[in-house]
Design an enzyme around this catalytic site. Structure first.
Site, mmCIF file in Angstrom:
data_model
loop_
_atom_site.group_PDB
_atom_site.id
_atom_site.type_symbol
_atom_site.label_atom_id
_atom_site.label_comp_id
_atom_site.label_asym_id
_atom_site.label_seq_id
_atom_site.Cartn_x
_atom_site.Cartn_y
_atom_site.Cartn_z
ATOM 1 N N ASP A 285 -40.461 40.023 28.319
ATOM 2 C CA ASP A 285 -40.485 39.084 27.196
ATOM 3 C C ASP A 285 -39.279 38.148 27.225
ATOM 4 O O ASP A 285 -38.357 38.320 28.030
ATOM 5 C CB ASP A 285 -40.553 39.844 25.861
ATOM 6 C CG ASP A 285 -39.601 41.029 25.799
ATOM 7 O OD1 ASP A 285 -38.599 41.037 26.548
ATOM 8 O OD2 ASP A 285 -39.850 41.959 25.012
ATOM 9 N N ASN B 156 -39.349 50.592 15.342
ATOM 10 C CA ASN B 156 -40.608 50.393 14.607
ATOM 11 C C ASN B 156 -41.832 50.629 15.491
ATOM 12 O O ASN B 156 -42.955 50.346 15.078
ATOM 13 C CB ASN B 156 -40.652 48.967 14.008
ATOM 14 C CG ASN B 156 -40.762 47.881 15.068
ATOM 15 O OD1 ASN B 156 -40.710 48.161 16.271
ATOM 16 N ND2 ASN B 156 -40.915 46.646 14.634
ATOM 17 N N HIS C 194 -42.462 49.195 18.450
ATOM 18 C CA HIS C 194 -42.915 48.089 19.304
ATOM 19 C C HIS C 194 -42.632 48.384 20.774
ATOM 20 O O HIS C 194 -41.737 49.156 21.111
ATOM 21 C CB HIS C 194 -42.354 46.735 18.854
ATOM 22 C CG HIS C 194 -40.916 46.466 19.148
ATOM 23 N ND1 HIS C 194 -40.186 45.490 18.494
ATOM 24 C CD2 HIS C 194 -40.045 47.015 20.034
ATOM 25 C CE1 HIS C 194 -38.962 45.454 18.967
ATOM 26 N NE2 HIS C 194 -38.845 46.374 19.903
ATOM 27 N N GLU D 166 -45.250 43.880 18.285
ATOM 28 C CA GLU D 166 -44.850 44.507 17.028
ATOM 29 C C GLU D 166 -46.032 45.291 16.446
ATOM 30 O O GLU D 166 -47.180 45.093 16.874
ATOM 31 C CB GLU D 166 -44.412 43.412 16.038
ATOM 32 C CG GLU D 166 -43.271 42.529 16.531
ATOM 33 C CD GLU D 166 -41.894 43.198 16.438
ATOM 34 O OE1 GLU D 166 -41.815 44.443 16.349
ATOM 35 O OE2 GLU D 166 -40.888 42.460 16.466
HETATM 36 P P1 PGA Z 1 -33.061 48.385 22.455
HETATM 37 O O1 PGA Z 1 -34.454 47.710 22.232
HETATM 38 O O2 PGA Z 1 -33.045 48.889 23.845
HETATM 39 O O3 PGA Z 1 -32.068 47.278 22.239
HETATM 40 O O4 PGA Z 1 -32.958 49.482 21.441
HETATM 41 C C1 PGA Z 1 -35.580 48.338 22.708
HETATM 42 C C2 PGA Z 1 -36.775 47.624 22.187
HETATM 43 O O5 PGA Z 1 -36.701 47.094 21.064
HETATM 44 O O6 PGA Z 1 -37.790 47.593 22.878
#
Ligand code: PGA
Length: 241
Positions: free
Chosen positions: A67, A137, A139, A144
């Site tokens: 992404d 959350n 995702h 999301e």
């Molecule tokens: P993070 O993000 O490694 O910064 O916790 C992971 C994600 O949101 O996929």
């Protein structure tokens, strides 16, 4: 899904790097799906360290990032382009032409960019090993909660929680992106193998829902249960009680 529990973040990072290097050993022209965020930083550090120490060759490797923020220029310090250069690409011999990250620059036609990205993955022959993090959350990439399980690479709105997390690293708060380009859930599931990484107690609930909960759009990472070859690599804290 196969669950591997590492004692701590350092061990998780080393184990993730080891899995990548084993795949590279088996297939020198490996195609990787690559994540950004906090979680994979230790894995990239371990890969760079071992690349140097073991004189490894990544010259045939191809990469597709999961992404990128929309409305953020490639050279912006918080773009995922910058992240990947700083953390990984500047330190190993993956040819630039083999590195793919969606272009979310201001003014880009996101629909065209997403279609081009899907075509590039297809033309490349797909992704051999896709590494992903998971949001608290639930995702996966920027899919999301509520993302359709059949979604493809597309422009999405970020959740308030994701925007708040992103905001922590943006110096200019007015520049925090609200949208992103992300591989879709279905695009991710087309990878031949998937490695999901999670570290920290704040991820335990999302990991539990991904592993044991119903496959549901409300917990996009639960879609990994539909894939035959997934390793979920967590540390003790993310494993939870
Ligand atoms: P993070 O993000 O490694 O910064 O916790 C992971 C994600 O949101 O996929």
């Amino acid at each position: 899904m196969r669950l591997l529990v590492a004692p701590d973040y350092t061990a998780l990072s080393e184990a993730a790097a080891e899995l990548v290097l084993n795949a590279l050993h088996a297939k020198p022209n490996l195609t990787l799906g690559l994540p950004t965020g906090e979680t994979p930083i230790g894995m990239y550090n371990a890969l760079v360290r071992r690349y140097r120490a073991e004189h490894l060759d990544f010259s045939q490797v191809r990469t597709f990032n999961l992404d990128e923020y929309l409305g953020v220029g490639l050279a912006h310090p918080n773009s995922y382009h910058s992240y990947m250069r700083e953390r990984f690409f500047d330190h190993v011999n993956i040819p630039m032409v083999n590195q793919h990250i969606p272009d979310g620059s201001p003014g880009i036609d996101a629909a065209v960019e997403c279609e081009k990205y899907e075509s590039a993955i297809r033309d490349n022959g797909g992704i051999d090993l896709l590494i992903a993090g998971i949001g608290a959350n639930g995702h996966i990439a920027f899919n999301e909660p509520g993302s359709p399980l059949d979604s493809r690479t597309r422009a999405v709105d970020l959740s308030p929680e994701t925007i708040a997390n992103a905001g922590r690293s943006f110096h200019d708060k007015s520049a925090v992106p609200r949208r992103a380009i992300t591989m879709g859930v279905a695009s991710i599931l087309e990878a031949r193998r998937i490695l999901l990484l999670a570290s920290g107690a704040h991820k335990a609930d999302a990991v539990r829902r991904a592993l044991d909960g119903p496959v549901a759009e409300s917990a996009p990472a639960s879609a990994l249960q539909l894939h035959p070859r997934v390793i979920v690599l967590v540390d003790e804290a993310a494993r939870g009680a």
